[in-house]
Structures are given as C-alpha cells and as structure tokens.
Design a protein around this motif. Structure first.
Motif, PDB file in Angstrom:
ATOM      1  N   VAL A   1       0.841  -1.202   0.000  1.00 48.39           N
ATOM      2  CA  VAL A   1       0.000   0.000   0.000  1.00 48.39           C
ATOM      3  C   VAL A   1       0.870   1.244   0.000  1.00 48.39           C
ATOM      4  O   VAL A   1       0.664   2.168  -0.799  1.00 48.39           O
ATOM      5  N   VAL A   2       1.854   1.270   0.893  1.00 47.69           N
ATOM      6  CA  VAL A   2       2.725   2.445   1.007  1.00 47.69           C
ATOM      7  C   VAL A   2       3.471   2.708  -0.291  1.00 47.69           C
ATOM      8  O   VAL A   2       3.484   3.836  -0.808  1.00 47.69           O
ATOM      9  N   SER A   3       4.083   1.664  -0.846  1.00 47.51           N
ATOM     10  CA  SER A   3       4.865   1.846  -2.080  1.00 47.51           C
ATOM     11  C   SER A   3       3.975   2.268  -3.238  1.00 47.51           C
ATOM     12  O   SER A   3       4.358   3.126  -4.048  1.00 47.51           O
ATOM     13  N   SER A   4       2.767   1.707  -3.317  1.00 45.72           N
ATOM     14  CA  SER A   4       1.854   2.072  -4.401  1.00 45.72           C
ATOM     15  C   SER A   4       1.425   3.526  -4.291  1.00 45.72           C
ATOM     16  O   SER A   4       1.403   4.262  -5.280  1.00 45.72           O
ATOM     17  N   VAL A   5       1.088   3.961  -3.071  1.00 48.08           N
ATOM     18  CA  VAL A   5       0.682   5.359  -2.857  1.00 48.08           C
ATOM     19  C   VAL A   5       1.820   6.307  -3.174  1.00 48.08           C
ATOM     20  O   VAL A   5       1.626   7.337  -3.835  1.00 48.08           O
ATOM     21  N   VAL A   6       3.027   5.973  -2.741  1.00 46.17           N
ATOM     22  CA  VAL A   6       4.185   6.844  -2.979  1.00 46.17           C
ATOM     23  C   VAL A   6       4.468   6.963  -4.471  1.00 46.17           C
ATOM     24  O   VAL A   6       4.710   8.066  -4.987  1.00 46.17           O
ATOM     25  N   ILE A   7       4.424   5.850  -5.185  1.00 44.09           N
ATOM     26  CA  ILE A   7       4.684   5.879  -6.635  1.00 44.09           C
ATOM     27  C   ILE A   7       3.651   6.746  -7.352  1.00 44.09           C
ATOM     28  O   ILE A   7       3.995   7.587  -8.198  1.00 44.09           O
ATOM     29  N   LEU A   8       2.384   6.561  -7.003  1.00 40.79           N
ATOM     30  CA  LEU A   8       1.334   7.354  -7.637  1.00 40.79           C
ATOM     31  C   LEU A   8       1.466   8.833  -7.278  1.00 40.79           C
ATOM     32  O   LEU A   8       1.228   9.706  -8.110  1.00 40.79           O
ATOM     33  N   PHE A   9       1.874   9.123  -6.038  1.00 44.70           N
ATOM     34  CA  PHE A   9       2.053  10.514  -5.636  1.00 44.70           C
ATOM     35  C   PHE A   9       3.212  11.147  -6.412  1.00 44.70           C
ATOM     36  O   PHE A   9       3.130  12.315  -6.806  1.00 44.70           O
ATOM     37  N   ILE A  10       4.277  10.403  -6.640  1.00 43.38           N
ATOM     38  CA  ILE A  10       5.396  10.924  -7.438  1.00 43.38           C
ATOM     39  C   ILE A  10       4.942  11.255  -8.849  1.00 43.38           C
ATOM     40  O   ILE A  10       5.326  12.272  -9.437  1.00 43.38           O
ATOM     41  N   LEU A  11       4.081  10.403  -9.401  1.00 46.47           N
ATOM     42  CA  LEU A  11       3.536  10.671 -10.732  1.00 46.47           C
ATOM     43  C   LEU A  11       2.676  11.937 -10.731  1.00 46.47           C
ATOM     44  O   LEU A  11       2.677  12.702 -11.699  1.00 46.47           O
ATOM     45  N   ILE A  12       1.945  12.161  -9.637  1.00 50.01           N
ATOM     46  CA  ILE A  12       1.174  13.406  -9.511  1.00 50.01           C
ATOM     47  C   ILE A  12       2.117  14.606  -9.526  1.00 50.01           C
ATOM     48  O   ILE A  12       1.862  15.617 -10.193  1.00 50.01           O
ATOM     49  N   PHE A  13       3.229  14.487  -8.795  1.00 47.73           N
ATOM     50  CA  PHE A  13       4.211  15.582  -8.762  1.00 47.73           C
ATOM     51  C   PHE A  13       4.808  15.816 -10.155  1.00 47.73           C
ATOM     52  O   PHE A  13       5.036  16.963 -10.553  1.00 47.73           O
ATOM     53  N   VAL A  14       5.056  14.740 -10.907  1.00 48.05           N
ATOM     54  CA  VAL A  14       5.560  14.883 -12.279  1.00 48.05           C
ATOM     55  C   VAL A  14       4.565  15.687 -13.117  1.00 48.05           C
ATOM     56  O   VAL A  14       4.946  16.591 -13.864  1.00 48.05           O
ATOM     57  N   GLY A  15       3.267  15.352 -12.989  1.00 47.73           N
ATOM     58  CA  GLY A  15       2.250  16.099 -13.720  1.00 47.73           C
ATOM     59  C   GLY A  15       2.202  17.554 -13.303  1.00 47.73           C
ATOM     60  O   GLY A  15       2.063  18.455 -14.148  1.00 47.73           O
ATOM     61  N   PHE A  16       2.324  17.793 -11.998  1.00 47.19           N
ATOM     62  CA  PHE A  16       2.337  19.167 -11.484  1.00 47.19           C
ATOM     63  C   PHE A  16       3.523  19.946 -12.050  1.00 47.19           C
ATOM     64  O   PHE A  16       3.389  21.090 -12.487  1.00 47.19           O
ATOM     65  N   TYR A  17       4.688  19.313 -12.076  1.00 46.15           N
ATOM     66  CA  TYR A  17       5.909  19.978 -12.546  1.00 46.15           C
ATOM     67  C   TYR A  17       5.823  20.328 -14.032  1.00 46.15           C
ATOM     68  O   TYR A  17       6.105  21.462 -14.431  1.00 46.15           O
ATOM     69  N   ILE A  18       5.416  19.352 -14.833  1.00 46.20           N
ATOM     70  CA  ILE A  18       5.383  19.610 -16.282  1.00 46.20           C
ATOM     71  C   ILE A  18       4.264  20.590 -16.640  1.00 46.20           C
ATOM     72  O   ILE A  18       4.356  21.304 -17.647  1.00 46.20           O
ATOM     73  N   GLY A  19       3.228  20.663 -15.780  1.00 42.51           N
ATOM     74  CA  GLY A  19       2.187  21.655 -16.004  1.00 42.51           C
ATOM     75  C   GLY A  19       2.673  23.053 -15.688  1.00 42.51           C
ATOM     76  O   GLY A  19       2.432  24.001 -16.449  1.00 42.51           O
ATOM     77  N   ARG A  20       3.375  23.190 -14.567  1.00 41.82           N
ATOM     78  CA  ARG A  20       3.900  24.502 -14.169  1.00 41.82           C
ATOM     79  C   ARG A  20       4.997  24.983 -15.131  1.00 41.82           C
ATOM     80  O   ARG A  20       5.135  26.183 -15.372  1.00 41.82           O
ATOM     81  N   ARG A  21       5.774  24.066 -15.660  1.00 40.53           N
ATOM     82  CA  ARG A  21       6.862  24.426 -16.573  1.00 40.53           C
ATOM     83  C   ARG A  21       6.375  24.634 -18.004  1.00 40.53           C
ATOM     84  O   ARG A  21       7.139  25.082 -18.860  1.00 40.53           O
ATOM     85  N   GLY A  22       5.123  24.296 -18.266  1.00 43.01           N
ATOM     86  CA  GLY A  22       4.579  24.482 -19.609  1.00 43.01           C
ATOM     87  C   GLY A  22       5.016  23.412 -20.588  1.00 43.01           C
ATOM     88  O   GLY A  22       4.875  23.597 -21.807  1.00 43.01           O
ATOM     89  N   ILE A  23       5.561  22.305 -20.086  1.00 45.90           N
ATOM     90  CA  ILE A  23       5.964  21.212 -20.980  1.00 45.90           C
ATOM     91  C   ILE A  23       4.723  20.634 -21.673  1.00 45.90           C
ATOM     92  O   ILE A  23       4.745  20.286 -22.852  1.00 45.90           O
ATOM     93  N   ILE A  24       3.640  20.523 -20.900  1.00 40.55           N
ATOM     94  CA  ILE A  24       2.333  20.231 -21.471  1.00 40.55           C
ATOM     95  C   ILE A  24       1.433  21.407 -21.136  1.00 40.55           C
ATOM     96  O   ILE A  24       1.338  21.815 -19.983  1.00 40.55           O
ATOM     97  N   ARG A  25       0.807  21.975 -22.146  1.00 42.13           N
ATOM     98  CA  ARG A  25      -0.042  23.138 -21.908  1.00 42.13           C
ATOM     99  C   ARG A  25      -1.235  22.764 -21.036  1.00 42.13           C
ATOM    100  O   ARG A  25      -1.816  21.702 -21.191  1.00 42.13           O
ATOM    101  N   GLN A  26      -1.571  23.651 -20.125  1.00 38.89           N
ATOM    102  CA  GLN A  26      -2.675  23.392 -19.211  1.00 38.89           C
ATOM    103  C   GLN A  26      -4.007  23.235 -19.946  1.00 38.89           C
ATOM    104  O   GLN A  26      -4.914  22.559 -19.467  1.00 38.89           O
ATOM    105  N   GLU A  27      -4.103  23.832 -21.128  1.00 38.72           N
ATOM    106  CA  GLU A  27      -5.328  23.703 -21.921  1.00 38.72           C
ATOM    107  C   GLU A  27      -5.544  22.273 -22.408  1.00 38.72           C
ATOM    108  O   GLU A  27      -6.659  21.904 -22.795  1.00 38.72           O
TER     109      GLU A  27
END
Length: 308
Positions: A4-30
């Motif tokens: 459970v812990v490892s699965s939650v942590v991995i998914l949370f890291i993926l959320i952070f990746v999405g947050f980062y690429i959204g803030r950096r404009g790598i993928i447009r928020q639109e």
C-alpha cells in the motif's frame, strides 16, 4: 502494508511529475481536459474491461451483489455524517453542497483504479469497477443536486448520463465476457493491453496537471478546507471500517479492504467538471481536490494499517 505504502508513494510521485510539467509548460494546461476525456472515455474503460475478461475465477461473481450493497450503505452513511458535520460547523448554505459531495464521493476512477490494480491486481480492479457503478449513479443524481442547490441554475438530472457511460458499459460488457469465459484473439488482446497499461500513470499525471492550474496561496487561505480534508481522509474511512463490521452480511478480508481503500481516497475530481458545467462553487471544489490529494499520501497508508 508495504505494498500500500509503495503504491501510494509511486502514484504521488507521478502526480508531482504532472504538477511539474504543467507549471513548466511542458504540457499546456489547456490540454488537461482533453487528456482527462481520453482517460475517462478510452483507456480507463479499456482497463476495466481487460481486468474483467482476464478473470478466470468465477467465484468473484458471488461478491458482486455484496460490494454493490455495501457501497450503497457506505455512501448513505457518509451522507448522514456529512449532514451532521455541516450543521455542527455551521457551514454556509452555498458551501454545503461541496461538503456533502466530498463526504460521499471519492476519486475512485483516477486514483482508486490504479491503486487497486497495484495492490490487488485484476481481482481488486474488477470489484472496484463494479462498486463504481453505484458511485456513478449517485454522483449524477444526489451529487449533482448537492452541487447546484442554493444556486440560480435549472439543474436537470440526465438519466442517460447516470446509466449509460463508457465505464458502466465496460463493466457490463466485461461481465458478460467474464461469465461466458470468452477469450479474445491475440492481436486484439495485445492492443487492449497496450491501452490499459497507459491508464495508471497517465491518470496520476493528469491529476498533477489539474493541480498545477491552481494558485497554492488561494487554496490554503480557506482554513475550513483542512477540516474537510480531515473528515474526508480520516474520520469517514475509520467510521466506514466500523460500519463494515456491523453489516448483516459476511465478507472476506479482500472485499473489506477494497471498500476501506475506496472510502480513504481523496476528493472526487468529477466535482470540478460538474461545478464548471453549472457555474457553481468551482473554487471550493478545486480546493478540496488539491488538499485531499496532497495529504492522501500519508493518510491512506495510515488508515489502511489502522483499519486492517
């Protein structure tokens, strides 16, 4: 518990990746709504369908009525708790719908399915998909009513949208294949597996992209949102775990674990879609999603270890 812990942590890291690429404009928020539609209408239904047709254990069929009944009971219990909370805290009328919605519904699609698949494999995803049929029906009936009450909109409950959507169709068709033990040829099966494998990672990245559009300072300016997060992530899952022990039906430990996980998930992302569509309280809906998603990386392992 380490799973459970490892699965939650991995998914949370993926959320952070999405947050980062959204803030950096790598993928447009639109592009976020388009990616969400792609997941909800294509890859997630495929994931559910694949998980069901790969099942060879017909004993799971006997658990379907159990999980649907138990899911309905948990939603109704959460609704009653939500009513008590908004009265105790004297929540303003135009914010009450958000509180009730978040007490009743969790992010079973974007976070529950990938997490359930990671922990229990196809068995867990199979049962979570069945439970999600009940949740979808309530979201587009009671949930829609909550979000539009006390607002000047002429809300119409769309029966077709409640029942006929890609996820529910995937469950129904997959269940037919499962009961008949129909197996697809190699090439179509490989194609579906490729699409299915996209869902978990991309779902979490899209959650992160959605969060990247929000102003963090504005989110944390409303202190009551932390109370809502505590109710959603801690109080309700613990109460639901207690209720499951008192239900007049026997259920195995896996079924109970799945239901507790579902109750421990963060706020449902569907509320932003509905509030934007009807022009209601989108700001508080976004706050609830951001705060509960941020804290769930800690609360989900805690709740699961405490309840089980």
């Amino acid at each position: 518990m380490s799973v459970v812990v490892s699965s939650v942590v991995i998914l949370f890291i993926l959320i952070f990746v999405g947050f980062y690429i959204g803030r950096r404009g790598i993928i447009r928020q639109e592009c976020t709504p388009d990616l969400s539609n792609f997941i909800l209408k294509v890859t997630m239904p495929v994931t559910v369908f694949v998980s069901m047709i790969q099942q060879e254990n017909l004993s799971l069929a006997g658990k379907i009525w159990q999980i649907m009944f138990m899911t309905l009971v948990l939603h109704l219990v959460s609704f009653l708790i939500g009513l008590g909370v908004i009265r105790a805290l004297r929540i303003p009328k135009q914010e009450q719908g958000i509180w009730l919605f978040n007490c009743m519904f969790t992010n079973n699609g974007f976070m529950g399915f990938p997490l359930g698949l990671s922990i229990w494999g196809n068995d867990g995803l199979f049962l979570m998909a069945v439970a999600n049929v009940v949740s979808n029906f309530l979201i587009f009936s009671m949930g829609l009513k909550f979000l539009t009450k006390y607002y000047p909109v002429k809300e119409k409950i769309n029966l077709k949208r409640m029942v006929v959507n890609n996820l529910n169709l995937a469950v129904v068709i997959g269940f037919v294949f499962y009961l008949a033990q129909i197996h697809l040829p190699e090439i179509p099966m490989k194609l579906l597996n490729y699409l299915s494998d996209i869902t978990a990672g991309l779902s979490m990245i899209v959650v992160g992209l959605s969060l990247s559009r929000m102003q963090i300072r504005q989110v944390f300016s409303n202190k009551k949102i932390f109370l809502l997060a505590a109710v959603r992530l801690l109080a309700l899952p613990c109460i639901c775990a207690a209720v499951l022990k008192w239900l007049p039906i026997s259920a195995d430990s896996e079924l109970v674990s799945i239901l507790i996980l579902m109750s421990a998930l963060p706020a449902a992302s569907s509320q932003t879609i509905l509030t934007e569509q009807y022009g209601t309280n989108t700001q508080d809906a976004s706050r609830a999603i951001l705060v509960t998603t941020l804290f769930c990386v800690v609360t989900i392992p805690f709740v699961m270890s405490l309840a089980l």
